[in-house]
Structures are given as structure tokens and as C-alpha cells.
Write a protein that holds these residues in place. Structure first.
Motif, short mmCIF file in Angstrom:
data_model
loop_
_atom_site.label_atom_id
_atom_site.label_comp_id
_atom_site.label_asym_id
_atom_site.label_seq_id
_atom_site.Cartn_x
_atom_site.Cartn_y
_atom_site.Cartn_z
N LEU A 37 56.62 68.05 115.00
CA LEU A 37 55.25 67.57 115.11
C LEU A 37 54.30 68.44 114.29
O LEU A 37 53.29 67.94 113.77
CB LEU A 37 54.82 67.54 116.57
CG LEU A 37 55.39 66.35 117.37
CD1 LEU A 37 55.20 66.56 118.86
CD2 LEU A 37 54.73 65.04 116.94
N TRP A 40 54.62 67.07 110.91
CA TRP A 40 53.88 65.80 110.88
C TRP A 40 52.38 66.08 110.73
O TRP A 40 51.70 65.43 109.94
CB TRP A 40 54.15 65.03 112.16
CG TRP A 40 53.32 63.81 112.37
CD1 TRP A 40 53.57 62.55 111.91
CD2 TRP A 40 52.08 63.73 113.11
NE1 TRP A 40 52.56 61.69 112.31
CE2 TRP A 40 51.65 62.38 113.04
CE3 TRP A 40 51.32 64.66 113.81
CZ2 TRP A 40 50.47 61.96 113.66
CZ3 TRP A 40 50.14 64.24 114.42
CH2 TRP A 40 49.73 62.90 114.34
N GLU A 41 51.89 67.07 111.48
CA GLU A 41 50.47 67.43 111.42
C GLU A 41 50.10 67.92 110.02
O GLU A 41 49.04 67.57 109.48
CB GLU A 41 50.18 68.51 112.46
CG GLU A 41 48.71 68.84 112.64
CD GLU A 41 48.52 69.92 113.69
OE1 GLU A 41 47.53 69.85 114.43
OE2 GLU A 41 49.39 70.82 113.79
N THR A 55 52.28 56.06 110.41
CA THR A 55 52.24 57.52 110.51
C THR A 55 51.86 57.95 111.92
O THR A 55 52.46 58.87 112.49
CB THR A 55 51.24 58.10 109.50
OG1 THR A 55 51.65 57.76 108.17
CG2 THR A 55 51.16 59.61 109.62
N GLY A 59 53.97 60.10 115.12
CA GLY A 59 53.45 61.17 115.96
C GLY A 59 53.59 60.86 117.44
O GLY A 59 53.96 61.74 118.24
N SER A 196 46.15 67.05 119.01
CA SER A 196 46.15 66.72 117.59
C SER A 196 46.58 65.27 117.35
O SER A 196 45.99 64.55 116.54
CB SER A 196 47.10 67.67 116.84
OG SER A 196 47.12 67.39 115.46
N VAL A 197 47.62 64.83 118.07
CA VAL A 197 48.09 63.45 117.92
C VAL A 197 47.02 62.47 118.41
O VAL A 197 46.73 61.46 117.75
CB VAL A 197 49.41 63.22 118.69
CG1 VAL A 197 49.80 61.74 118.66
CG2 VAL A 197 50.53 64.07 118.08
N SER A 200 44.20 62.15 115.85
CA SER A 200 44.56 61.28 114.72
C SER A 200 44.54 59.81 115.12
O SER A 200 44.14 58.95 114.34
CB SER A 200 45.94 61.66 114.20
OG SER A 200 45.96 62.99 113.73
#
Length: 305
Positions: A37, A40-41, A55, A59, A196-197, A200
Motif C-alpha cells: 500500500l 501504491w501511495e 487505481t 487501494g 490515505s486510501v 484518494s
């Protein structure tokens, strides 16, 4: 909005975590999922366009798998023994308090996606009816008003996430060779990446069909684009939400020129794509929501036994 997304991600130091190798296997699994992750970030920072639904879905799926690993950590006898020690009581209390905020944020996101789906489907139905140019203009106007309100709601949710993040303690100062401190560090890392996920995900909903950093194109200049330019720019510059905004602005302009057939078809295609994307993200959100509830129940069960 793409620049805003990148700037928000850049505010947070992206790094790999490394847990002691002597820890149980489930702890190593958490380390692996967290680092996936984190990667991914990092990829979001290098994304010049608005982040796509696919995308974001990656996540969400990674987050659901991470919480599966956290469940194993919580149910580990070593973890439960550590949590039940009087001197470690603050650990589970912190985790429980954090779970409430994450559940609230996840629930708010689910509500926003539900409203978005309903509005998209209403507009799809209206465009299929083709009740006349004035009717279409009215439906487009209603959709754009909804989008404006949604952006305000998203801003409120983002602020709530920011407050939640400010309450999450630093994990870098903890002695991770001490098992209870390692558990606390892991839970804080999980909370941080979850925020964070979610951030987004919310930014996906508030995506704009204009470049906010450069001031954006004026509506007039957008409407002067040829159809091929509009189609190409909509596909390459925006995510699914912004592409619909752009297609509707183009459709509005072609209605004024009494030449709406092609732009109507483009708007319908983009709405269909957005509808499918929302459904996919809703499924991912539901999965994460269930994992969050399960995680909270497991922590509560430790305290009641």
C-alpha cells in the motif's frame, strides 16, 4: 484536481516499514501488505492525471487484505496477553478510538457514493428519454448543481480525515523490539494508510474537468473544442468523474449549436462508464467497512473476556 491530489499525498512521508524478523508470521504478512500500500501511495504522487477508479479499487482491495492480516494479529495469543496487561491498557483504547473515526469516514464515503450513483442513473434515464434540448439542459444543470454540493461535502470529509490523522501518534519513536509497542506501531501504520486510501477515494469523487493549478479552461474555450479533441482530452486528462463533467459541458455547448447528437452519445457512454466504476468502488468500500467492523468487534471481545 490531479495536482491537488498529488500535493496532498506529498505532505506525508512515504516509506517502507520494517518489523523485527523474530516476530510471528502474521506480523510479517502485515509488513508485506503495508509496503504494497505504501508503493501504491507512492504511485499516486507520480500520477499527472486524476486518479482512476481502477487505481482506487486496487487501494481498497489492498486495504481489505491488510485488515485480514490485522485480525490475525489481534487474535494471536501473544497479542491478547500483551493487551490484557494493566500497563498496556492504553493500547486497545487507542485502537478502539481510532476505529470509530475510520468507521465514520468509511460510512460517509459510502453515503456519498450512493448519492452519486443515484444522480448518475437519474441523468442516464433523462438522456435516454430525450425530452427535448431544454429538458436535457435542465437535467445537466441539476447534475452539475449536485456535483457542486458534493464537492463541499467531500471537503468536509477531507477535513475530518485531517483531524483524525493529527490525532494518530507517531510510530517512529516506539521501541518495536518490545512486542506491545510493535503492535501499537502496526495499528498506527494501518490507520495512517487507511486515511490515505480514503483521502484518494474522496478526491476521486471531487475530480474536476478543469486544471485547478493553471486556473482551468473557460467554459467557452471548452465548448469551442472539436468533438475529436473533446473526446481525446476527456479520456486522457480526467478520471471517470471529470470525464462526465467534460462530456456534459460539451453537450451543453452542442445544444446551443443545435447539433447535439454525437455529444449526447459521448455523454451517455461516459455516464455508463462512471456508473460501472461507482459500483466497483462501492463493492470495495463495503468490503473495507465490514473489515473495520470486524476489527472493532475483535478488540472489544478482548476487553470483555
Amino acid at each position: 484536481m490531479a495536482d491537488s491530489s498529488a500535493n496532498l499525498v506529498l505532505q506525508y512521508h512515504v516509506r517502507s516499514i520494517s518489523l523485527p524478523s523474530r516476530l510471528p508470521p502474521h506480523s510479517i504478512k502485515i509488513e508485506a501488505e503495508l509496503n504494497k500500500l505504501k508503493s501504491w501511495e507512492t504511485s499516486l504522487v507520480s500520477t499527472t492525471n486524476s486518479v482512476s477508479a481502477e487505481t482506487i479499487k486496487i487501494g481498497l482491495l489492498g486495504l481489505a487484505e491488510l485488515y485480514n492480516c490485522v485480525e490475525e494479529l489481534i487474535h494471536s495469543p501473544l497479542t491478547q496477553q500483551a493487551i490484557l496487561l494493566p500497563q498496556n491498557g492504553g493500547l486497545v483504547e487507542e485502537a478502539l478510538e481510532g476505529s470509530v473515526g475510520l468507521l465514520d469516514s468509511c460510512g460517509s464515503a459510502r453515503d456519498l457514493f450512493g448519492m452519486m450513483k443515484e444522480c448518475v442513473r437519474d441523468l442516464q434515464s433523462a438522456l435516454r428519454r430525450k425530452g427535448g434540448d431544454s429538458s436535457i439542459e435542465s437535467n445537466i444543470g441539476a447534475y452539475m448543481c449536485f456535483r457542486k454540493k458534493m464537492k463541499k461535502d467531500v471537503t468536509k470529509c477531507l477535513r475530518a480525515l485531517k483531524r483524525k490523522e493529527s490525532k494518530t501518534g507517531s510510530s517512529t519513536l516506539l521501541d518495536i523490539e518490545h512486542y506491545p509497542m510493535m503492535v501499537m506501531r502496526v495499528l498506527r501504520e494501518v490507520t495512517s494508510i487507511t486515511i490515505s486510501v480514503f483521502r484518494s477515494l474522496l478526491l476521486f469523487l471531487s475530480a474536476s474537468s478543469s486544471n485547478t493549478k493553471s486556473g482551468g479552461w473557460s467554459l467557452i474555450s471548452k465548448l469551442m473544442l472539436t468533438r475529436s479533441e473533446a473526446s481525446e482530452r476527456g479520456q486522457k486528462t480526467f478520471n471517470e468523474v471529470g470525464s462526465v463533467d467534460f462530456a456534459l459541458q460539451s453537450l451543453h455547448g452542442s445544444i446551443q449549436r443545435n447539433d447535439a447528437k454525437v455529444d449526447l452519445q459521448m455523454a451517455q457512454r461516459r455516464l455508463q462508464t462512471l456508473d460501472a466504476s461507482i459500483g466497483s468502488l462501492e463493492a470495495g468500500l463495503d468490503c473495507v467497512f465490514r473489515r473495520l467492523i470486524q476489527n472493532r468487534v475483535s478488540l472489544l471481545n478482548i476487553l470483555t473476556h
